[in-house]
Scaffold this motif. Structure first.
Motif, PDB file in Angstrom:
ATOM      1  N   PHE A 147      -1.521  20.463   7.727  1.00 25.14           N
ATOM      2  CA  PHE A 147      -0.850  20.143   6.472  1.00 25.14           C
ATOM      3  C   PHE A 147      -0.016  21.544   6.054  1.00 25.14           C
ATOM      4  O   PHE A 147       1.182  21.587   5.542  1.00 25.14           O
ATOM      5  N   PHE A 148      -0.750  22.668   6.313  1.00 25.48           N
ATOM      6  CA  PHE A 148      -0.402  23.913   5.530  1.00 25.48           C
ATOM      7  C   PHE A 148       0.857  24.277   6.764  1.00 25.48           C
ATOM      8  O   PHE A 148       1.704  24.904   6.188  1.00 25.48           O
ATOM      9  N   VAL A 149       0.975  24.157   7.843  1.00 29.58           N
ATOM     10  CA  VAL A 149       2.092  24.420   8.719  1.00 29.58           C
ATOM     11  C   VAL A 149       3.279  23.559   8.204  1.00 29.58           C
ATOM     12  O   VAL A 149       4.282  24.057   8.456  1.00 29.58           O
ATOM     13  N   TYR A 150       2.975  22.326   8.016  1.00 35.63           N
ATOM     14  CA  TYR A 150       4.083  21.674   7.414  1.00 35.63           C
ATOM     15  C   TYR A 150       4.643  22.241   6.167  1.00 35.63           C
ATOM     16  O   TYR A 150       6.022  22.117   5.994  1.00 35.63           O
ATOM     17  N   TYR A 164       2.786  33.438  12.850  1.00 36.96           N
ATOM     18  CA  TYR A 164       1.897  32.964  12.017  1.00 36.96           C
ATOM     19  C   TYR A 164       1.616  31.572  12.276  1.00 36.96           C
ATOM     20  O   TYR A 164       0.341  31.203  12.700  1.00 36.96           O
ATOM     21  N   SER A 165       2.831  30.803  12.574  1.00 38.82           N
ATOM     22  CA  SER A 165       2.348  29.243  12.481  1.00 38.82           C
ATOM     23  C   SER A 165       2.078  29.360  14.171  1.00 38.82           C
ATOM     24  O   SER A 165       1.357  28.276  14.343  1.00 38.82           O
ATOM     25  N   TRP A 166       2.503  30.159  15.170  1.00 39.43           N
ATOM     26  CA  TRP A 166       2.164  29.895  16.525  1.00 39.43           C
ATOM     27  C   TRP A 166       0.520  30.334  16.505  1.00 39.43           C
ATOM     28  O   TRP A 166      -0.199  29.589  17.381  1.00 39.43           O
ATOM     29  N   ILE A 181       2.933  26.999  22.298  1.00 41.40           N
ATOM     30  CA  ILE A 181       4.337  27.501  22.116  1.00 41.40           C
ATOM     31  C   ILE A 181       5.484  26.178  22.130  1.00 41.40           C
ATOM     32  O   ILE A 181       6.196  26.532  20.963  1.00 41.40           O
ATOM     33  N   SER A 182       5.324  25.213  22.656  1.00 39.46           N
ATOM     34  CA  SER A 182       6.081  24.095  22.573  1.00 39.46           C
ATOM     35  C   SER A 182       6.108  23.430  21.191  1.00 39.46           C
ATOM     36  O   SER A 182       6.970  22.912  20.595  1.00 39.46           O
ATOM     37  N   LEU A 183       4.737  23.328  20.717  1.00 38.00           N
ATOM     38  CA  LEU A 183       4.575  22.714  19.422  1.00 38.00           C
ATOM     39  C   LEU A 183       5.070  23.571  18.495  1.00 38.00           C
ATOM     40  O   LEU A 183       5.577  22.904  17.422  1.00 38.00           O
ATOM     41  N   THR A 184       4.813  24.897  18.387  1.00 41.98           N
ATOM     42  CA  THR A 184       5.331  25.763  17.270  1.00 41.98           C
ATOM     43  C   THR A 184       6.843  25.560  17.238  1.00 41.98           C
ATOM     44  O   THR A 184       7.356  25.554  16.296  1.00 41.98           O
ATOM     45  N   VAL A 185       7.579  25.630  18.293  1.00 36.43           N
ATOM     46  CA  VAL A 185       8.979  25.184  18.638  1.00 36.43           C
ATOM     47  C   VAL A 185       9.651  24.106  17.827  1.00 36.43           C
ATOM     48  O   VAL A 185      10.321  24.087  17.038  1.00 36.43           O
ATOM     49  N   MET A 186       8.640  23.025  18.434  1.00 39.66           N
ATOM     50  CA  MET A 186       9.087  21.763  17.823  1.00 39.66           C
ATOM     51  C   MET A 186       9.022  21.583  16.385  1.00 39.66           C
ATOM     52  O   MET A 186       9.815  21.080  15.595  1.00 39.66           O
TER      53      MET A 186
END
Lengths: 126, 132
Positions: free
Chosen positions: A39-42, B77-79, B117-122
């Motif tokens: 949820f935070f990433v979203y 950060y998201s990765w 990596i692929s999830l972060t890009v997606m």
């Protein structure tokens, strides 16, 4: 010359019987973190670079605020235990180790309180 | 903690540098590094929340995130979040006693790396598309 067996001497000097609780808490918060962090990433990818009005409007939503508060609580507990393990692994000087453990707790509580305060302020607008 | 002090320091077990780097080892190290990075990354999150709550410095923070360095930081950060999450799920599977065989652990190590990596890009493609 002591008559005590090595086993009885070592007992009570080990884990202090608290290791299992940390192990289980780390797993429990890890499971809770999965949906909360998703949820935070979203929020991160949809709010990055948006205007202040848009960001504060999203964060003042009650559901968003409750999810974020839950995420902060779970993350702060998880990261405190995680950092404690890192300190225990690499810092072997007693004094420094105790100071870092204390700093770890203070940091985790401070982050939790500051984040919680900001979210409440956004929602109650004081 | 019990500490045994001897006059002569005893030999310690060999550390990281003597081993050939394997994928499972790299993922173990990355799990710890991303964990530690996320620990300090919370400062960034609190900073952003405070800027949003007080509206002081929000535009400055936003223009920083608009630079290539800021964008790289957000992406990283998201990765780190996603990588640490996948690594954590891998640990949860191991806790049930499954997935510990040589082939399985090698596969899950690669799945964690490629997946993160692929999830972060997606996720970023999706997020930027949703925003329009």
């Amino acid at each position: 010359m002591t008559m005590r067996s090595p086993l009885s001497r070592v007992r009570g000097l080990g884990s202090a019987h608290s290791g299992t609780e940390h192990f289980l808490t780390q797993r429990m918060t890890a499971i809770a973190n999965v949906p909360l962090v998703l949820f935070f990433v979203y929020l991160l990818v949809t709010l990055a670079g948006r205007s202040h009005a848009a960001v504060s409007a999203t964060l003042s939503n009650s559901t968003t605020a409750i999810f974020l508060l839950a995420a902060i609580l779970s993350v702060v507990i998880h990261m405190r235990i995680g950092m404690q393990i890192i300190i225990e692994d690499y810092v072997h000087h007693d004094g420094l180790k105790m100071s870092l453990m204390m700093a770890n707790t203070f940091f985790s509580i401070a982050i939790g309180l500051c984040a919680g305060f900001a979210i409440l302020k956004l929602n109650f607008g004081l | 903690m019990a500490e045994i002090r001897t006059r002569n320091p005893r030999p310690l077990s060999p550390h990281l540098q003597v081993y050939r780097l394997t994928m499972t080892m790299a993922m173990s190290i990355l799990h710890r590094i991303t964990g530690a990075a996320l620990y300090f990354g919370t400062i960034l999150f609190v900073w952003w929340l405070f800027a949003a709550a007080t509206s002081r410095g929000f535009e400055a923070l936003n223009s920083f995130f608009d630079t290539w360095f800021g964008q790289l930081m957000l992406f990283g950060y998201s990765w780190a979040l996603i990588h640490h999450m996948l690594g954590g799920i891998r640990h949860l599977v191991w806790d049930t006693g499954r997935g510990l065989g040589p082939a399985e652990r090698e596969f899950s190590a690669w799945a964690t790396m490629v997946g993160s990596i692929s999830l972060t890009v997606m996720v970023w493609i999706l997020g930027l598309t949703l925003r329009g």
